[in-house]
Enzyme design. Structure first.
Site, short mmCIF file in Angstrom:
data_model
loop_
_atom_site.label_atom_id
_atom_site.label_comp_id
_atom_site.label_asym_id
_atom_site.label_seq_id
_atom_site.Cartn_x
_atom_site.Cartn_y
_atom_site.Cartn_z
N LYS A 92 0.39 -1.15 0.07
CA LYS A 92 0.01 0.18 -0.24
C LYS A 92 1.04 1.63 0.41
O LYS A 92 1.86 1.67 0.91
CB LYS A 92 -0.81 0.33 1.25
CG LYS A 92 -1.22 1.28 1.27
CD LYS A 92 -2.88 1.09 0.87
CE LYS A 92 -4.03 1.99 0.11
NZ LYS A 92 -3.37 3.49 -0.62
N GLN A 113 6.69 3.72 4.03
CA GLN A 113 5.76 2.99 3.94
C GLN A 113 5.65 2.31 5.07
O GLN A 113 4.22 1.81 5.72
CB GLN A 113 5.00 3.27 3.07
CG GLN A 113 3.69 3.05 1.90
CD GLN A 113 3.26 4.28 2.77
OE1 GLN A 113 4.01 5.31 2.19
NE2 GLN A 113 1.93 4.87 3.02
N LYS A 116 4.90 3.26 8.49
CA LYS A 116 3.95 4.43 8.33
C LYS A 116 2.34 3.28 8.15
O LYS A 116 1.89 3.38 9.48
CB LYS A 116 3.82 4.98 7.51
CG LYS A 116 2.85 6.23 7.82
CD LYS A 116 2.75 7.02 6.60
CE LYS A 116 3.88 7.57 6.01
NZ LYS A 116 3.75 8.22 4.86
N LYS A 128 5.52 1.76 -3.07
CA LYS A 128 5.27 3.14 -3.50
C LYS A 128 6.11 2.80 -4.95
O LYS A 128 6.25 2.52 -5.98
CB LYS A 128 6.56 3.79 -2.89
CG LYS A 128 6.30 5.30 -3.02
CD LYS A 128 4.56 5.53 -1.67
CE LYS A 128 4.90 7.53 -2.32
NZ LYS A 128 3.66 7.30 -0.74
N GLY A 167 -2.78 8.24 -4.04
CA GLY A 167 -2.56 9.32 -5.20
C GLY A 167 -0.84 9.74 -4.07
O GLY A 167 -0.67 9.35 -2.96
N ASP A 168 -0.49 10.49 -4.79
CA ASP A 168 0.71 11.57 -3.91
C ASP A 168 1.58 12.85 -4.31
O ASP A 168 0.43 13.57 -4.90
CB ASP A 168 1.85 10.31 -4.09
CG ASP A 168 3.61 10.63 -2.99
OD1 ASP A 168 3.11 10.66 -1.88
OD2 ASP A 168 4.17 11.41 -3.14
N THR A 211 -4.76 13.19 5.27
CA THR A 211 -3.66 13.71 5.76
C THR A 211 -3.22 15.17 6.36
O THR A 211 -2.78 15.28 7.65
CB THR A 211 -2.40 13.85 4.24
OG1 THR A 211 -2.53 12.26 3.52
CG2 THR A 211 -1.00 13.98 4.78
N ASN A 242 -2.18 19.21 -1.23
CA ASN A 242 -4.23 18.75 -0.30
C ASN A 242 -3.92 18.44 1.12
O ASN A 242 -3.75 18.99 2.01
CB ASN A 242 -3.73 17.09 -1.17
CG ASN A 242 -5.14 16.48 -0.68
OD1 ASN A 242 -5.75 17.24 -0.86
ND2 ASN A 242 -5.21 15.57 0.64
N SER A 379 -6.99 5.60 3.82
CA SER A 379 -6.67 4.85 2.35
C SER A 379 -7.47 3.23 2.49
O SER A 379 -8.27 2.63 1.89
CB SER A 379 -5.30 4.88 2.01
OG SER A 379 -5.23 6.07 0.91
#
Length: 448
Positions: A92, A113, A116, A128, A167-168, A211, A242, A379
């Site tokens: 993820k 990630q 996290k 990622k 997204g990123d 976030t 964002n 997410s």
């Protein structure tokens, strides 16, 4: 470098093999520094080769993306999907579209990630991806053609129970929509394979805000331990994407006054408090530069050069732009101007020198892998809703997000205390995230 011979051996071997990947090595070193007492207390980590395995991605997919621009010219970009660790769940992590993207950056993001996602308490592994494609200045049709070509290759490697991208930077609702449409066309199935989707086709309420809200919920817990709150505090937030927009909104709702925000060109200062509705209008509707804020609020000030934002005196700093945006000298400026607490909204936005400066000065510091985990946590909640064919209300998702961020802070705090590093949230986040993944890897054997 490290007290542990095991840590030194693994890191030196990694550095020799990946000397051209500075961002990745920086991320690994920061985690390893926190793990010294864990390695000393748990010999089974070395026996099972956990460190050797956790720093090597399970899979790296590298591919080209060919697409045709509006002038009819063929363009070619590089792209990656790094599936780093699936010990606790499907891979993820987001897809970053930016000219700076390379394998080192994707590896550092994927490595971060892992921990996290572990901290959220949800069953998600670390991954990622992204491309050096730049959405800025491109038409909607050009972005659609790029996304369709990108997904034509990526679709072979992902799925709702295998790898769920999101997204990123550079990948918002528009890009996710085009990517999802192409995946559905290729696979002839409607699944929760991407998160950050539009509400009309399986997206979750509060995902857009998650976030930014999450970093403020984490900061709120930090402030509680300092016997204070956001109320009356002056807040500086770097970035205006964002994360920054919704951190501004939530910080304002919690009683703070956001006085400065930035983009890659420069920054604005509004001593009366930045109006986040104006920032949303500028960035989400007009897609304009932050200087446009002065057209709405003429009393505000604009300064060329984004790095100068850290010279703005504040009580709370939330770096929400990009990696290594806040260096040691800038941290010392913030400290001299009286900053009391810092939480990272972007991924690894503070250099090691900046982190050391904050910690030495006694400034409360919340690291990215904990403080900005609200996005991937939500997410995960979107994945749950997709699996159950349900849609939760905004308040339900926000309540779950708040609870997750409170638990993340508690986990970081308790892990640091368990190894006699009270108050060190960097160490606490790394240890708490690592231990869960470590246990899963031991139980699953050396194949993982």
């Amino acid at each position: 470098m490290f007290k542990s011979e095991y840590l030194n051996r693994v890191y030196e071997g990694l550095a020799a093999r990946n000397a051209h990947e500075p961002e990745f090595l920086q991320a690994v070193r920061e985690v390893f520094e926190s793990l010294e007492p864990v390695i000393a207390a748990r010999p089974e980590i070395e026996k099972n080769g956990i460190l050797e395995r956790i720093v090597e991605p399970e899979r790296i997919v590298s591919f080209r993306v060919s697409w045709v621009d509006d002038a009819g010219k063929v363009q070619v970009n590089r792209a990656w999907r790094i599936q780093f660790n699936s010990a606790i769940g499907p891979y993820k992590g987001g897809l970053r579209l930016h000219p700076s993207v390379n394998q080192s950056i994707i590896k550092f993001l994927g490595f971060e990630q892992i921990f996290k996602n572990s901290l959220t308490g949800l069953p998600m592994g670390g991954g990622k991806g992204g491309s050096d494609f730049d959405p800025k200045g491109k038409s909607d049709n050009e972005i659609m053609r790029f996304c369709q070509s990108f997904m034509t290759e990526l679709a072979r490697h992902i799925g709702p129970d295998t790898d769920v991208p999101a997204g990123d930077i550079g990948t918002g609702a528009r890009e996710i929509g085009y990517l999802f449409g192409q995946y559905k066309r290729l696979r002839n199935e409607f699944t929760g394979v991407l998160t950050g989707k539009g509400l009309s086709y399986g997206g979750s309420l509060a995902r857009t805000e998650a976030t930014g809200y999450g970093v403020c919920y984490y900061m709120q817990e930090m402030l509680h331990d300092m016997d204070t709150s956001f109320a009356g505090k002056q807040v500086v937030i770097s970035g205006s994407g964002n994360v920054a927009i919704y951190a501004c909104q939530k910080a304002t709702q919690l009683g703070g006054k956001v006085i400065a925000m930035s983009d890659s060109n420069g920054y604005i200062v509004d001593e009366n408090g930045i109006d986040y509705q104006v920032i949303k209008e500028i960035k989400e509707v007009k897609r304009a530069r932050i200087k446009t804020y002065l057209d709405y609020v003429p009393s505000a000030k604009y300064v060329e050069g984004c790095r100068g934002i850290w010279s703005t005196p504040c009580d709370i700093a939330l770096p929400c732009a990009t990696q290594n945006e806040l260096n040691g000298e800038e941290a010392k400026t913030l400290i001299a101007n009286g900053v009391k607490a810092v939480a990272e909204g972007a991924n690894m936005p503070s250099t090691p020198e900046a982190v050391a400066a904050f910690q030495s000065a006694g400034v409360m510091f919340g690291p990215a892998k904990a403080a900005n985990a609200g996005g991937v946590a939500t997410s995960g909640l979107e994945m749950s809703q997709n699996s159950q064919r349900l849609s939760w209300s905004f308040d339900e998702v926000d309540e779950k997000l708040h609870g997750i961020m409170v638990n993340i802070y508690k986990s970081c705090k308790e892990a640091a205390a368990r190894y006699n590093m009270e108050g060190n949230l960097v160490a606490g986040a790394n240890i708490a995230g690592f231990e869960k993944v470590c246990e899963a890897m031991i139980w699953q054997g050396v194949a993982y």
